[in-house]
Design a protein around this motif. Structure first.
Motif, PDB file in Angstrom:
ATOM      1  N   ALA A 136       0.814  -1.220   0.000  1.00  0.00           N
ATOM      2  CA  ALA A 136       0.000   0.000   0.000  1.00  0.00           C
ATOM      3  C   ALA A 136       0.848   1.272   0.000  1.00  0.00           C
ATOM      4  CB  ALA A 136      -0.924   0.008   1.219  1.00  0.00           C
ATOM      5  N   LEU A 137       1.953   1.278   0.738  1.00  0.00           N
ATOM      6  CA  LEU A 137       2.774   2.481   0.828  1.00  0.00           C
ATOM      7  C   LEU A 137       3.269   2.957  -0.538  1.00  0.00           C
ATOM      8  CD1 LEU A 137       3.932   4.563   2.746  1.00  0.00           C
ATOM      9  CD2 LEU A 137       5.916   3.076   3.104  1.00  0.00           C
ATOM     10  N   PRO A 138       3.634   2.054  -1.458  1.00  0.00           N
ATOM     11  CA  PRO A 138       4.007   2.537  -2.793  1.00  0.00           C
ATOM     12  C   PRO A 138       2.906   3.319  -3.495  1.00  0.00           C
ATOM     13  CG  PRO A 138       4.815   0.306  -2.501  1.00  0.00           C
ATOM     14  CD  PRO A 138       3.952   0.615  -1.300  1.00  0.00           C
ATOM     15  N   GLN A 139       1.640   3.041  -3.166  1.00  0.00           N
ATOM     16  CA  GLN A 139       0.554   3.808  -3.772  1.00  0.00           C
ATOM     17  C   GLN A 139       0.556   5.252  -3.275  1.00  0.00           C
ATOM     18  OE1 GLN A 139      -3.320   1.809  -3.773  1.00  0.00           O
ATOM     19  NE2 GLN A 139      -2.285  -0.105  -3.284  1.00  0.00           N
ATOM     20  N   VAL A 140       1.116   5.484  -2.077  1.00  0.00           N
ATOM     21  CA  VAL A 140       1.277   6.839  -1.570  1.00  0.00           C
ATOM     22  C   VAL A 140       2.524   7.480  -2.166  1.00  0.00           C
ATOM     23  CG1 VAL A 140       1.585   8.255   0.491  1.00  0.00           C
ATOM     24  CG2 VAL A 140       0.119   6.233   0.570  1.00  0.00           C
ATOM     25  N   ALA A 141       3.625   6.719  -2.142  1.00  0.00           N
ATOM     26  CA  ALA A 141       4.895   7.253  -2.609  1.00  0.00           C
ATOM     27  C   ALA A 141       4.920   7.458  -4.124  1.00  0.00           C
ATOM     28  CB  ALA A 141       6.032   6.323  -2.186  1.00  0.00           C
ATOM     29  N   ALA A 142       4.277   6.558  -4.874  1.00  0.00           N
ATOM     30  CA  ALA A 142       4.341   6.643  -6.336  1.00  0.00           C
ATOM     31  C   ALA A 142       3.761   7.952  -6.873  1.00  0.00           C
ATOM     32  CB  ALA A 142       3.642   5.439  -6.960  1.00  0.00           C
ATOM     33  N   PRO A 143       2.551   8.368  -6.444  1.00  0.00           N
ATOM     34  CA  PRO A 143       2.058   9.663  -6.945  1.00  0.00           C
ATOM     35  C   PRO A 143       2.949  10.828  -6.544  1.00  0.00           C
ATOM     36  CG  PRO A 143       0.267   8.379  -6.013  1.00  0.00           C
ATOM     37  CD  PRO A 143       1.536   7.669  -5.647  1.00  0.00           C
ATOM     38  N   ALA A 144       3.489  10.787  -5.324  1.00  0.00           N
ATOM     39  CA  ALA A 144       4.351  11.879  -4.871  1.00  0.00           C
ATOM     40  C   ALA A 144       5.623  11.967  -5.708  1.00  0.00           C
ATOM     41  CB  ALA A 144       4.711  11.677  -3.396  1.00  0.00           C
ATOM     42  N   LEU A 145       6.139  10.823  -6.150  1.00  0.00           N
ATOM     43  CA  LEU A 145       7.322  10.808  -7.008  1.00  0.00           C
ATOM     44  C   LEU A 145       6.975  11.054  -8.468  1.00  0.00           C
ATOM     45  CD1 LEU A 145       9.272   7.729  -5.574  1.00  0.00           C
ATOM     46  CD2 LEU A 145       9.960  10.128  -5.423  1.00  0.00           C
ATOM     47  N   ALA A 146       5.907  10.414  -8.941  1.00  0.00           N
ATOM     48  CA  ALA A 146       5.622  10.413 -10.370  1.00  0.00           C
ATOM     49  C   ALA A 146       5.143  11.767 -10.882  1.00  0.00           C
ATOM     50  CB  ALA A 146       4.582   9.343 -10.690  1.00  0.00           C
ATOM     51  N   ALA A 147       4.265  12.436 -10.133  1.00  0.00           N
ATOM     52  CA  ALA A 147       3.694  13.694 -10.632  1.00  0.00           C
ATOM     53  C   ALA A 147       4.768  14.737 -10.936  1.00  0.00           C
ATOM     54  CB  ALA A 147       2.663  14.231  -9.642  1.00  0.00           C
ATOM     55  N   PRO A 148       5.706  15.039 -10.018  1.00  0.00           N
ATOM     56  CA  PRO A 148       6.733  16.029 -10.366  1.00  0.00           C
ATOM     57  C   PRO A 148       7.705  15.545 -11.439  1.00  0.00           C
ATOM     58  CG  PRO A 148       7.159  15.088  -8.192  1.00  0.00           C
ATOM     59  CD  PRO A 148       5.800  14.626  -8.602  1.00  0.00           C
ATOM     60  N   ILE A 149       7.977  14.240 -11.476  1.00  0.00           N
ATOM     61  CA  ILE A 149       8.881  13.728 -12.510  1.00  0.00           C
ATOM     62  C   ILE A 149       8.274  13.919 -13.892  1.00  0.00           C
ATOM     63  CG2 ILE A 149       9.926  11.633 -13.475  1.00  0.00           C
ATOM     64  CD1 ILE A 149      10.332  10.649 -10.624  1.00  0.00           C
TER      65      ILE A 149
END
Length: 416
Positions: free
Chosen positions: A371-384
């Motif tokens: 589940a934690l990757p679902q939190v971290a992924a948007p935080a990383l992916a959107a600015p990238i």
């Protein structure tokens, strides 16, 4: 002479039958349908509808919604796992939570179908995550409750197949239903109906009231912290799963937009379904076979290592060769590798659980790594994607993250 532990807490010795495995796998399919129909298609379509009135791009809005749901999932899975560990109901420790979670998930999906804006969408998705995680925590804990260690790779393989079948079925239902509301309704019906064969046919192990530990709020809350120093194998296994799942989440999150905006594929929703199907066929070719093979050779770590390396290579391919044919090749390679990882890593996780009395809670803590990757992924992916290099950089980062997870499995010492 030491008294034998109660059945619910004993280490299982008798092999489970194919009927039990099939029913539990179907329950897993049902839960994953409830998650993946929205994640692959429906939430993205709602984000496109609601974004113009919010001042956010569709990518950012989708990131906020999925991230909020993932935060709920982080807490819900170990919490309900811990509650099921302590449940003394006549129907057993796990079954009441499977039924309640699936029913609540179906109702939450119907609520999400009627969302008329951003905040109802956020609330609906958070409720879906809350309820379906209650069911998922109980279903997952049934494996170490009932399956002996030498059979867990095979059962883990079937559960891995169930996950990808749930992704395919959820994506297919969401696509074929003909609209957002109809897609949610179809997923809701499947999520509830799919758990019934298991809960109606196979009685759960009961925990006697005398075997339940005395209640202590402080001890209950403290139990969610698993010290990496005290349980190093548990810690390294958790980190391995987190990093590889984070890599996969970075790949999946913007797949619809990647096909539309980068590859300019003529029908991106159909493209998502095609790639999901390719990935699924490849996964199904390896997921059960690798789990059985791991059981027979008595080893787990080499399977996890090399599957992680292969996933990283396939993800890097999306970065360096951005065409529709390359997406199909990457989906196939990812499916092969993910099949091996899902079955064997699940068996590895059950092998490093510290206590029989806390199986549900400990597996819930492990599922935080899902589940934690679902939190971290948007935080990383959107600015990238929007500021730091676009989809090419996104998939390069995802490849590096997955490779790190694969290498760290070597730090686990208590499992071959």
């Amino acid at each position: 002479m030491t008294a034998a532990p109660p059945d619910a807490l004993a280490e299982p010795a008798d092999r489970v039958g194919t009927g039990w495995t099939a029913a539990l796998s179907l329950a897993n399919v049902a839960i994953w349908v409830g998650w993946y129909g929205p994640l692959q298609i429906l939430l993205a379509r709602q984000a496109e509808d609601f974004a113009p009135g919010t001042g956010m791009s569709k990518e950012t809005l989708l990131a906020w919604v999925t991230g909020a749901g993932a935060v709920v999932s982080l807490a819900a899975n170990p919490f309900f796992g811990a509650l099921s560990d302590r449940t003394t109901a006549r129907r057993g420790r796990r079954t009441p939570w499977i039924v309640a979670g699936a029913a609540g998930g179906a109702l939450s999906l119907l609520l999400l179908a009627g969302a008329g804006g951003l905040w109802p969408m956020v609330l609906g998705w958070c409720l879906v995550q809350l309820t379906l995680n209650a069911a998922f925590a109980a279903v997952t804990a049934a494996v170490p409750d009932r399956v002996p260690r030498p059979q867990r790779g095979a059962v883990g393989g079937w559960l891995g197949a169930a996950q990808i079948l749930g992704a395919v079925a959820g994506t297919g239902l969401a696509t074929a239903a003909g609209g957002i509301a109809a897609g949610y309704a179809a997923c809701a019906v499947f999520a509830l109906a799919g758990v019934l064969p298991y809960v109606l046919r196979y009685p759960d192990l009961r925990l006697g009231a005398a075997d339940r530990p005395a209640w202590s709020t402080k001890a209950f809350l403290r139990g969610f912290w698993m010290s990496p120093r005290r349980y190093p194998d548990f810690g390294w296994a958790w980190l391995t799963r987190f990093l590889i799942n984070l890599s996969n989440a970075l790949v999946i999150l913007y797949l619809l937009y990647y096909l539309r905006d980068r590859l300019h594929y003529h029908d991106p929703e159909r493209g998502v379904l095609i790639l999901t199907a390719v990935d699924s066929v490849a996964l199904l070719a390896t997921v059960v076979v690798s789990g059985v093979w791991s059981d027979r050779v008595g080893r787990r770590k080499p399977f996890v290592l090399w599957s992680g390396v292969l996933m990283a290579a396939a993800t890097a391919l999306l970065a360096v060769w951005q065409t529709w044919p390359s997406a199909i090749v990457a989906a196939a390679v990812l499916g092969v590798a993910l099949g091996v990882f899902m079955s064997v890593d699940f068996a590895l996780m059950t092998d490093v659980l510290p206590k029989a009395a806390d199986r549900g809670k400990d597996l819930g803590v492990i599922n935080v790594a899902n589940a934690l990757p679902q939190v971290a992924a948007p935080a990383l992916a959107a600015p990238i994607v929007t500021h730091l290099g676009g989809y090419r950089m996104l998939y390069l980062v995802a490849a590096v993250v997955g490779l790190a997870g694969a290498v760290l499995v070597g730090r686990i010492k208590g499992v071959d």
